[in-house]
Design a protein around this motif. Structure first.
Motif, PDB file in Angstrom:
ATOM      1  N   SER A  72       0.834  -1.195   0.000  1.00 11.16           N
ATOM      2  CA  SER A  72       0.000   0.000   0.000  1.00 11.16           C
ATOM      3  C   SER A  72       0.873   1.252   0.000  1.00 11.16           C
ATOM      4  O   SER A  72       1.911   1.310   0.649  1.00 11.16           O
ATOM      5  CB  SER A  72      -0.905  -0.017   1.226  1.00 11.16           C
ATOM      6  N   ARG A  73       0.417   2.258  -0.755  1.00 11.39           N
ATOM      7  CA  ARG A  73       1.214   3.475  -0.862  1.00 11.39           C
ATOM      8  C   ARG A  73       0.911   4.469   0.262  1.00 11.39           C
ATOM      9  O   ARG A  73       1.687   5.364   0.518  1.00 11.39           O
ATOM     10  CB  ARG A  73       0.939   4.158  -2.201  1.00 11.39           C
ATOM     11  N   ASP A  74      -0.230   4.298   0.891  1.00  9.64           N
ATOM     12  CA  ASP A  74      -0.659   5.256   1.913  1.00  9.64           C
ATOM     13  C   ASP A  74      -0.386   4.631   3.280  1.00  9.64           C
ATOM     14  O   ASP A  74      -0.893   3.541   3.563  1.00  9.64           O
ATOM     15  CB  ASP A  74      -2.151   5.533   1.738  1.00  9.64           C
ATOM     16  N   TYR A  77      -3.539   3.549   5.242  1.00 14.40           N
ATOM     17  CA  TYR A  77      -4.135   2.300   4.777  1.00 14.40           C
ATOM     18  C   TYR A  77      -3.272   1.113   5.176  1.00 14.40           C
ATOM     19  O   TYR A  77      -3.796   0.044   5.502  1.00 14.40           O
ATOM     20  CB  TYR A  77      -4.317   2.333   3.262  1.00 14.40           C
ATOM     21  N   GLN A 125       1.212  12.784   7.654  1.00 12.08           N
ATOM     22  CA  GLN A 125       0.106  13.274   6.845  1.00 12.08           C
ATOM     23  C   GLN A 125      -0.023  14.778   6.861  1.00 12.08           C
ATOM     24  O   GLN A 125      -1.063  15.311   6.513  1.00 12.08           O
ATOM     25  CB  GLN A 125      -1.198  12.652   7.339  1.00 12.08           C
ATOM     26  N   GLY A 128       0.060  15.778   2.986  1.00 11.49           N
ATOM     27  CA  GLY A 128      -0.439  14.812   2.024  1.00 11.49           C
ATOM     28  C   GLY A 128       0.520  13.643   1.868  1.00 11.49           C
ATOM     29  O   GLY A 128       1.374  13.396   2.712  1.00 11.49           O
ATOM     30  N   LEU A 129       0.372  12.926   0.767  1.00 10.40           N
ATOM     31  CA  LEU A 129       1.223  11.760   0.534  1.00 10.40           C
ATOM     32  C   LEU A 129       2.655  12.212   0.291  1.00 10.40           C
ATOM     33  O   LEU A 129       2.909  13.165  -0.420  1.00 10.40           O
ATOM     34  CB  LEU A 129       0.718  10.973  -0.672  1.00 10.40           C
ATOM     35  N   SER A 130       3.584  11.492   0.888  1.00 10.75           N
ATOM     36  CA  SER A 130       4.975  11.894   0.787  1.00 10.75           C
ATOM     37  C   SER A 130       5.668  11.075  -0.293  1.00 10.75           C
ATOM     38  O   SER A 130       5.260   9.960  -0.612  1.00 10.75           O
ATOM     39  CB  SER A 130       5.656  11.711   2.124  1.00 10.75           C
ATOM     40  N   ASP A 133       6.957   7.366   0.260  1.00 11.84           N
ATOM     41  CA  ASP A 133       6.077   6.208   0.269  1.00 11.84           C
ATOM     42  C   ASP A 133       5.791   5.713  -1.137  1.00 11.84           C
ATOM     43  O   ASP A 133       5.237   4.632  -1.306  1.00 11.84           O
ATOM     44  CB  ASP A 133       4.763   6.555   0.962  1.00 11.84           C
ATOM     45  N   GLN A 134       6.112   6.518  -2.129  1.00 11.99           N
ATOM     46  CA  GLN A 134       5.792   6.118  -3.498  1.00 11.99           C
ATOM     47  C   GLN A 134       6.855   5.217  -4.105  1.00 11.99           C
ATOM     48  O   GLN A 134       6.588   4.487  -5.038  1.00 11.99           O
ATOM     49  CB  GLN A 134       5.646   7.360  -4.384  1.00 11.99           C
TER      50      GLN A 134
ATOM     51  N   ASN B  28       9.220   4.277   4.783  1.00  8.09           N
ATOM     52  CA  ASN B  28       8.617   4.964   5.921  1.00  8.09           C
ATOM     53  C   ASN B  28       9.012   4.218   7.194  1.00  8.09           C
ATOM     54  O   ASN B  28       8.815   3.012   7.282  1.00  8.09           O
ATOM     55  CB  ASN B  28       7.104   4.932   5.731  1.00  8.09           C
TER      56      ASN B  28
END
Lengths: 235, 165
Positions: A72-74, A77, A125, A128-130, A133-134, B28
């Protein structure tokens, strides 16, 4: 089994690589399906139908949500998927006849997951999305290494399962006196009771309990010592 | 010997492998920590299955100790993550890759970032390698190296020198 593992490894590679969303969803599906198919190659619980259904429900939940958590990218989640994986594993604990451990795991990880949640929302957060994480680090190498290890472990389990059971419990267990006598329930009916578990933990493993208590104390002191002070500014 | 419990063992091994992939691939820090917990789940499942197969309670006792260690790990790990976050204002673990041993190659992502890859140096003889111990890592640009050597805990965790009072 190896074909299923290879398919799931390819799915994991697709899912962890920086690709389009649809490809990553396909990869995660392929990875979970491959893992579940690999698990079906083993002897499942052969009890009544309800037990088998519950096993596949819990095992499927644990594996699918494990795959989704890793890919998961988030981070929010991912924490949610981890909670679901914990629930699935606790269901399997219950099927293995240890209801106390299932309850204790849920209680401990409920706290841990809530704290993790707060941390993620508080730290990650804010904007937003960092970007970090992508992109995954070294997805190919890690998937290859982990899946090789998984294939080796599963192959060993299958070979052990195919071998005929020994007549006795093996030479090491019969020779000499029985180690840890309190950990062996007198009859099978008391296996899942909290009473026999307590006899095992506080009988055979009393010193280990003391050491674990000391470890908790030291970890608490260490966490307070490591955590940043209020005088150094807030988050 | 595995009998009815082979699939439990397989699920445990799969959880362990999934956690391993997550531990290496995620950047992360909180998710790295959660992946380690996923590996612990797999190990707990395997221990319980083995205990069930042998008909004794040692697997359950071991799992209770795993829970204890996981709680300690959570406390220490989150405290460390907070401290690291305060330095960099980011949860990216790649920002800390310069804390590695001084003679190890940089990580893949760092190589991607720096355009010219490192030149191959003269081949060293295959001798056992001992890393020099006791080096103080350069933590930040405005982080004086003397502060890292002090033993005063108030000074150690302070990015800049404290005000005179």
């Amino acid at each position: 089994m190896f074909a299923a593992l290879g398919a799931s490894a390819a799915g994991m590679w697709l899912a962890t690589s920086p690709r389009a969303v649809r490809l990553r969803v396909i990869g995660a599906t392929l990875a979970s399906a491959g893992l579940i198919v690999a698990v079906t190659m083993f002897d499942g619980p052969s009890g009544e139908l309800a037990q088998r259904i519950m096993f596949w429900l819990f095992a499927g939940a644990a594996l699918v949500s494990g795959v989704c958590m890793v890919t998961s990218r988030d981070p929010v989640y991912a924490a949610l998927w981890f909670a679901l994986a914990t629930l699935g594993v606790c269901g399997l604990f219950m099927l293995l006849g240890s209801p106390f451990l299932a309850a204790a795991t849920i209680i401990v990880y409920a706290g841990a997951i809530i704290v993790t949640f707060l941390f993620v929302i508080m730290l990650a957060q804010q904007t937003g999305l960092s970007f970090y994480d992508q992109r995954a680090r070294t997805p190919v190498m890690s998937v290859v290494a982990s899946w090789l290890m998984l294939a080796a472990i599963m192959w060993t389990f299958q070979r052990v399962g195919a071998a005929p059971p020994p007549a006795n419990e093996g030479p090491a267990l019969v020779a000499g006196e029985i180690p840890n006598p309190l950990s062996r329930p007198a009859d099978e009916a008391t296996f899942h009771t909290l009473r026999s578990l307590g006899r095992s933990v506080f009988g055979d493993y009393l010193y280990a309990v003391e050491i674990a208590g000391t470890l908790l104390l030291v970890a608490g002191i260490g966490a307070i010592a490591i955590a940043p002070r209020r005088t150094e500014g807030t988050i | 010997m595995t009998g009815d419990y082979g699939s439990f063992l397989a699920v445990g091994a799969a959880m362990f492998a999934l956690g391993g992939v997550g531990f290496v691939t995620r950047r992360n820090m909180i998710l790295i920590f959660l992946s380690a917990e996923l590996m612990l789940h797999g190990v707990s499942l395997t221990l319980l299955t083995f205990g069930r197969m042998h008909g004794n309670l040692e697997g359950q006792s071991f799992t209770i100790f795993i829970l204890t260690v996981a709680a300690c790990e959570a406390a220490l790990g989150l405290a460390l993550i907070l401290g690291l976050y305060q330095r960099t204002k980011s949860l990216d673990v790649e920002l800390w890759s310069h804390l590695r041993e001084s003679d190890l190659p940089p990580s893949v992502l760092e190589l991607d970032k720096d355009q010219p890859p490192l030149e191959p140096e003269s081949p060293e003889p295959p001798m056992p390698r001992l890393t020099k111990a006791g080096g103080v890592p350069i933590i930040d640009d405005d982080f004086p190296a003397e502060l890292a050597r002090t033993t005063d805990p108030r000074l150690i965790y302070t990015p800049s020198a404290p005000d005179e009072e």
